[in-house]
Scaffold this active site. Structure first.
Site, PDB file in Angstrom:
ATOM      1  N   GLY A  64      -5.824  -3.560  21.872  1.00 27.91           N
ATOM      2  CA  GLY A  64      -5.358  -3.420  23.242  1.00 27.91           C
ATOM      3  C   GLY A  64      -4.614  -2.130  23.504  1.00 27.91           C
ATOM      4  N   GLY A 102      -7.709   3.086  15.789  1.00 28.10           N
ATOM      5  CA  GLY A 102      -7.508   1.723  16.258  1.00 28.10           C
ATOM      6  C   GLY A 102      -8.368   1.422  17.468  1.00 28.10           C
ATOM      7  N   ASN A 148       0.598  -4.550  32.071  1.00 31.42           N
ATOM      8  CA  ASN A 148       1.981  -4.595  31.592  1.00 31.42           C
ATOM      9  C   ASN A 148       2.979  -4.510  32.741  1.00 31.42           C
ATOM     10  OD1 ASN A 148       1.757  -1.832  32.266  1.00 31.42           O
ATOM     11  ND2 ASN A 148       3.211  -1.250  30.672  1.00 31.42           N
ATOM     12  N   LYS A 195      13.728  -3.033  24.528  1.00 33.28           N
ATOM     13  CA  LYS A 195      14.576  -1.931  25.004  1.00 33.28           C
ATOM     14  C   LYS A 195      14.476  -1.760  26.526  1.00 33.28           C
ATOM     15  CE  LYS A 195      15.569  -0.616  20.710  1.00 33.28           C
ATOM     16  NZ  LYS A 195      14.856  -1.682  19.985  1.00 33.28           N
ATOM     17  N   LYS A 247      -0.121 -10.012  27.956  1.00 30.01           N
ATOM     18  CA  LYS A 247      -0.731  -8.993  28.818  1.00 30.01           C
ATOM     19  C   LYS A 247      -2.091  -9.418  29.371  1.00 30.01           C
ATOM     20  CE  LYS A 247       1.592  -4.934  26.881  1.00 30.01           C
ATOM     21  NZ  LYS A 247       1.405  -3.584  26.301  1.00 30.01           N
TER      22      LYS A 247
END
Length: 282
Positions: A130, A127, A87, A16, A66
Site C-alpha cells: 500500500g 516494495g 488516509n 505523532k 485505510k
C-alpha cells in the site's frame, strides 16, 4: 468555535499526528483540536460515524483502516482512487465524506525539499504494498524520467505496473516497469524503500551495485537512529540517505491544507519533531 479532528488506527498510541497538527495550528491561528482515537479492529466504521455525529470535521486514517476508509467515501481524489486507500477524510457541507490519499504527496514534497526537483530523475521503488501504491501517481506527476518497481514477489510489482500503465489512456506506460530484485541493473538517481523491513533491522535483498556515489536513498521508515536501509545505503557509497519523518510531516501538511485551506510551515515542525523523537526514551 473549535473544530475537531482526529487520527484513527489500531494501534495508535505511538502516533505523532496530534503533535504535528498542534504545531501546524498554533502559528496559523487555526482553532482546532486533534486527537488519536483507538478504533476496534472490527469497529472502525462505528467509531468514525460516532466521531462525525459528535461534530468531527475531518480525520486521518492509518493502519489497518485505510482500505475500509476508502470504501466509506462518497467521493475520492485521483490519488486515493489509484492507491485503493485513503488516509484523509473530510466531512463536506452536504454531509458526504471525501477521501484523499496524501501519503505520496507528502513523499514528493519531502524529496523536493531535499533535492530541489524530481524532473527527469530515474527512480527505483522497492516494495509493492500500500505504501508503494500510494506514491506512484505523485511521483509520475513530478515528471520523473522512469519508475522501476521491484519487490520480493515479482507478480505484485507487475500488478502495480499494469494498474498504472492503464491510467489516462496509457500516458505513463513507457515510464513504469517492474524488474526482479536479482535482475536490477543500471543506475538510479533515487532509490525509495517503501517496505517496513527497517523496523525489524532487516534489508530487502538488493544488489549493492545499484548504489553509486550519485544515488540518493530514501527510507519511508524513520527512527531516533539511522534506519537499517539507510545505513546500508551509506555504507555502499550513496550520496545521501533520507528517512521518512519528512514524509510523515508532509502528508500531514497536505491533510491540514485540505481541511483548513492553509499551508503550514513543514520545516519548522519537522525540526521540532526530530528533536522530540531524539529525546524520547530509547
Amino acid at each position: 468555535m473549535t473544530d475537531r479532528y482526529a487520527v484513527f488506527g489500531n494501534p495508535i498510541s505511538h502516533s505523532k499526528s496530534p503533535f504535528i497538527h498542534g504545531q501546524f495550528a498554533a502559528p496559523t491561528q487555526e482553532s482546532l483540536t486533534y486527537e488519536a482515537i483507538l478504533a476496534p479492529v472490527d469497529g472502525f466504521e462505528a467509531s468514525l460515524t460516532a466521531f462525525f455525529n459528535a461534530g468531527g470535521k475531518g480525520a486521518n486514517v492509518t493502519v489497518p483502516f485505510k482500505e475500509q476508509a476508502f470504501a466509506l467515501c462518497d467521493s475520492i481524489s485521483p490519488e486515493a482512487k489509484l492507491a485503493g486507500a485513503v488516509n484523509t477524510l473530510s466531512l463536506l457541507a452536504d454531509g458526504t465524506i471525501r477521501g484523499d490519499n496524501t501519503d505520496g504527496l507528502g513523499l514528493v514534497a519531502d524529496l523536493i525539499a531535499n533535492l530541489g526537483s524530481l524532473q527527469d530523475q530515474r527512480v527505483l521503488l522497492i516494495g509493492a504494498g500500500g505504501a508503494a501504491r500510494g506514491c506512484i501517481l505523485p511521483l509520475l506527476n513530478a515528471e520523473i524520467a522512469q519508475l522501476t518497481i521491484s519487490n520480493r514477489t515479482h507478480t505484485k510489482a507487475q500488478l502495480l505496473v499494469d494498474i498504472f500503465t492503464s491510467v489516462d489512456n496509457g500516458a505513463y506506460a513507457s515510464k513504469v516497469t517492474a524488474v526482479e530484485m536479482s535482475e536490477l541493473a543500471g543506475e538510479f538517481d533515487i532509490i525509495i524503500n517503501s517496505t517496513s523491513a527497517s523496523l525489524a533491522g532487516e534489508l530487502p535483498p538488493l544488489p549493492a551495485h545499484i548504489i553509486t556515489t550519485q544515488t540518493v536513498c530514501y527510507d519511508m521508515m524513520y527512527g531516533a537512529s539511522v534506519t537499517a536501509f539507510n545505513q546500508w545505503a551509506l555504507s555502499q557509497g550513496a550520496a545521501k540517505a533520507i528517512d521518512g519523518l519528512g514524509m510523515l510531516v508532509g502528508q500531514a501538511a497536505k491533510s491540514f491544507t485540505l481541511w483548513r485551506g492553509v499551508e503550514p510551515d513543514t520545516q519548522v515542525v519537522l525540526t521540532l519533531l526530530r528533536d522530540k523523537l531524539m529525546a524520547e526514551p530509547k
